[in-house]
Each structure stands twice: as C-alpha cells, then as structure tokens.
Design an enzyme around this catalytic site. Sequence first.
Site, PDB file in Angstrom:
ATOM      1  N   ASP A  90      58.851  61.158  50.561  1.00  0.00           N
ATOM      2  CA  ASP A  90      59.162  62.000  51.716  1.00  0.00           C
ATOM      3  C   ASP A  90      59.923  63.259  51.284  1.00  0.00           C
ATOM      4  O   ASP A  90      60.691  63.218  50.317  1.00  0.00           O
ATOM      5  CB  ASP A  90      60.009  61.181  52.707  1.00  0.00           C
ATOM      6  CG  ASP A  90      59.966  61.780  54.105  1.00  0.00           C
ATOM      7  OD1 ASP A  90      59.197  62.727  54.331  1.00  0.00           O
ATOM      8  OD2 ASP A  90      60.723  61.305  54.964  1.00  0.00           O
ATOM      9  N   HIS A 135      53.467  69.291  48.722  1.00  0.00           N
ATOM     10  CA  HIS A 135      52.612  68.144  48.374  1.00  0.00           C
ATOM     11  C   HIS A 135      52.081  68.297  46.947  1.00  0.00           C
ATOM     12  O   HIS A 135      52.028  67.337  46.178  1.00  0.00           O
ATOM     13  CB  HIS A 135      51.432  68.034  49.346  1.00  0.00           C
ATOM     14  CG  HIS A 135      51.850  67.751  50.761  1.00  0.00           C
ATOM     15  ND1 HIS A 135      52.828  66.838  51.076  1.00  0.00           N
ATOM     16  CD2 HIS A 135      51.423  68.267  51.939  1.00  0.00           C
ATOM     17  CE1 HIS A 135      52.981  66.806  52.396  1.00  0.00           C
ATOM     18  NE2 HIS A 135      52.153  67.665  52.933  1.00  0.00           N
ATOM     19  N   LEU A 151      51.063  49.406  33.794  1.00  0.00           N
ATOM     20  CA  LEU A 151      51.465  49.554  35.196  1.00  0.00           C
ATOM     21  C   LEU A 151      50.244  49.634  36.125  1.00  0.00           C
ATOM     22  O   LEU A 151      49.278  50.331  35.821  1.00  0.00           O
ATOM     23  CB  LEU A 151      52.276  50.852  35.344  1.00  0.00           C
ATOM     24  CG  LEU A 151      52.729  51.192  36.767  1.00  0.00           C
ATOM     25  CD1 LEU A 151      54.053  50.495  37.075  1.00  0.00           C
ATOM     26  CD2 LEU A 151      52.876  52.704  36.949  1.00  0.00           C
TER      27      LEU A 151
HETATM   28  C1  FPP Z   1      55.677  63.224  53.079  1.00  0.00           C
HETATM   29  O1  FPP Z   1      56.366  64.448  53.023  1.00  0.00           O
HETATM   30  C2  FPP Z   1      54.543  63.271  52.162  1.00  0.00           C
HETATM   31  C3  FPP Z   1      53.245  63.050  52.515  1.00  0.00           C
HETATM   32  C4  FPP Z   1      52.809  62.696  53.847  1.00  0.00           C
HETATM   33  C5  FPP Z   1      52.142  63.202  51.558  1.00  0.00           C
HETATM   34  C6  FPP Z   1      52.462  62.789  50.208  1.00  0.00           C
HETATM   35  C7  FPP Z   1      51.316  62.976  49.355  1.00  0.00           C
HETATM   36  C8  FPP Z   1      51.401  63.316  48.068  1.00  0.00           C
HETATM   37  C9  FPP Z   1      52.653  63.569  47.339  1.00  0.00           C
HETATM   38  C10 FPP Z   1      50.174  63.494  47.270  1.00  0.00           C
HETATM   39  C11 FPP Z   1      49.251  62.349  47.229  1.00  0.00           C
HETATM   40  C12 FPP Z   1      48.549  62.433  45.986  1.00  0.00           C
HETATM   41  C13 FPP Z   1      47.456  61.773  45.607  1.00  0.00           C
HETATM   42  C14 FPP Z   1      47.019  61.884  44.217  1.00  0.00           C
HETATM   43  C15 FPP Z   1      46.667  60.944  46.520  1.00  0.00           C
HETATM   44  P1  FPP Z   1      56.491  65.307  54.356  1.00  0.00           P
HETATM   45  O2  FPP Z   1      55.337  66.255  54.424  1.00  0.00           O
HETATM   46  O3  FPP Z   1      56.594  64.400  55.540  1.00  0.00           O
HETATM   47  O4  FPP Z   1      57.818  66.074  54.113  1.00  0.00           O
HETATM   48  P2  FPP Z   1      58.851  66.560  55.237  1.00  0.00           P
HETATM   49  O5  FPP Z   1      59.403  65.318  55.867  1.00  0.00           O
HETATM   50  O6  FPP Z   1      59.855  67.326  54.459  1.00  0.00           O
HETATM   51  O7  FPP Z   1      58.074  67.425  56.209  1.00  0.00           O
END
Ligand code: FPP
Length: 249
Positions: free
Chosen positions: A27, A44, A138
């Site tokens: 997050d 992201h 892993l």
């Molecule tokens: C939450 O941060 C994050 C997500 C919903 C997406 C996370 C995905 C990735 C890091 C990449 C996935 C990668 C692969 C290879 C499948 P947020 O957007 O909710 O952050 P915020 O709370 O600050 O808005």
Amino acid sequence: MFFKKKREIEYDLDMNNIPQHIAFIMDGNGRWAKKRKMPRTYGHHEGTKTIRTLALEANRLGVKAMTVYAFSTENFKREASEVDYIFKLPKEFFQLYLKELMDNDVSIRYIGHLEMAPLETRRIIEEAVSQTSRNHGLILTFAFIYGGRDEIVEATKIICEEYKHGQISLDDINEDYFEKHLMTKDLPPVDLMVRSSGEKRLSNFLLWQLAYAEFVFDDTLWPDFDEERLHYAIAVYQGRERRFGGVVK
Ligand code: FPP
C-alpha cells in the site's frame, strides 16, 4: 547523480525462526507518487521494484513463500486508466526480472481470477508460472484479481458440488478439508502479514489464512519498503509469542 544510500541492516535475526510465509499488502504507491507530483501509475511502477528486492532478500533468508496483493477484486473500482496500467505491469516485471528470479530458483504462482485479466496479462503470468515451475526456492505468489471473501465462497461451491454428487458426506467437511479447497492449498500457513503505508486494515486479503498470522503495520510507503524494513518486520515477528489460542508459558 544521487544514489540511494543503503541503510545499515541492524536487526539481529534468529535464522532458526524465519517466518515460512510472509504476505504483503503493498500500500502507498499512489501517495508516494503524489508526494513527487507524479501520476499514481508511477508509484505502481516503482512498487514493482520493491517486489523484486523483497523476493530476493526473502529467498536469501530462507523464507519459503511470499504472497503479494497485486490487484484486489475491489480494485476494478479505480479509474480505467489505472487498472489498465496495473494490468500491463506483469509484462514489464517479468521482462526485467524473470531471468534473475529464475537464477535464484524462485518459483512464480498466482491466486485469484486471472481469467478476468486481458489475454496478454494472463499469458505473461502463466508463462512465468510455467517457466519457474521446477524451481525450489521462494514461492512468489501474486494475488491478482483476488478477494478473500470470494475465495471462501468459491471453496464452498466446490465442496457443495462434491456433496451434491455424493463424493463426500457432511462429516468429511472440517477445517483441514476446507483449507484444501482454497487457492492457497499448496502454500505453507501464513506466519506474518505486513501492510505498508500506515493503513491498518485487511482489505479482503487472505481472510482465512491470516487467522493466526502475526501482523506488522509499517508506515513506509511501498516503493520505499526495502530489505531493512523486511528485516525489521521479521525482528518484530520474532519478538512476538505465538500462542495459537493457548496460554502464556
Ligand atoms: C496499493 O497502493 C497498490 C495497488 C493497488 C497495486 C499494487 C500493484 C503493484 C505494486 C504492481 C503489481 C505488479 C505485478 C508484477 C503484478 P495504492 O494505489 O492504494 O496507494 P495509495 O493508498 O497511496 O493511493
């Protein structure tokens, strides 16, 4: 040119008490990007680097499984452009890091409704799973289009079908049997759940599996989460007394 100074890793970890399975709620990508006046998608993008860093370090420490919450069933509520961007990340991630993960014996898996993802995203994840299927390091699992409640409903439906067709009786259904119908059936129990960015919620992640996991909530935004924070989370885990419903010794 600025280099990120690697912080000293100063936690004295007990290598005989490394959690077998660590689950991460990644997050804070959006907030990380906003702080830099960049679009959320940049957060992201940077967040995927953290997955690589932590997978390699967890593997080095002897962690058996690491599961990351990459896209929840609820994340479809986000703007289409952000959803499309996240669906493109597996391609970039595996193009950049699959060889390195392979060289480190990491095995890739996924849980969730991958069939709902665009064809190319599916193909790329399935290819990574297949290429790494014989690795023994892993197990890195992507929870992709995943929801904990949905997983429980899906398991219930499968068991109901078995009952309907006379394959099992009511007495066959117990916690062990139920667990064998979850998407995580081949993974070890989750010992430690870490959520970054200071939020303190489960957000529908691994609801069954987290019943006896230890929780660590860390204020670090996901793109900044690094080996040092992983060591810190493991040190906190090692400082806890796990009782599984028993009494203090
Ligand atoms: C939450 O941060 C994050 C997500 C919903 C997406 C996370 C995905 C990735 C890091 C990449 C996935 C990668 C692969 C290879 C499948 P947020 O957007 O909710 O952050 P915020 O709370 O600050 O808005």
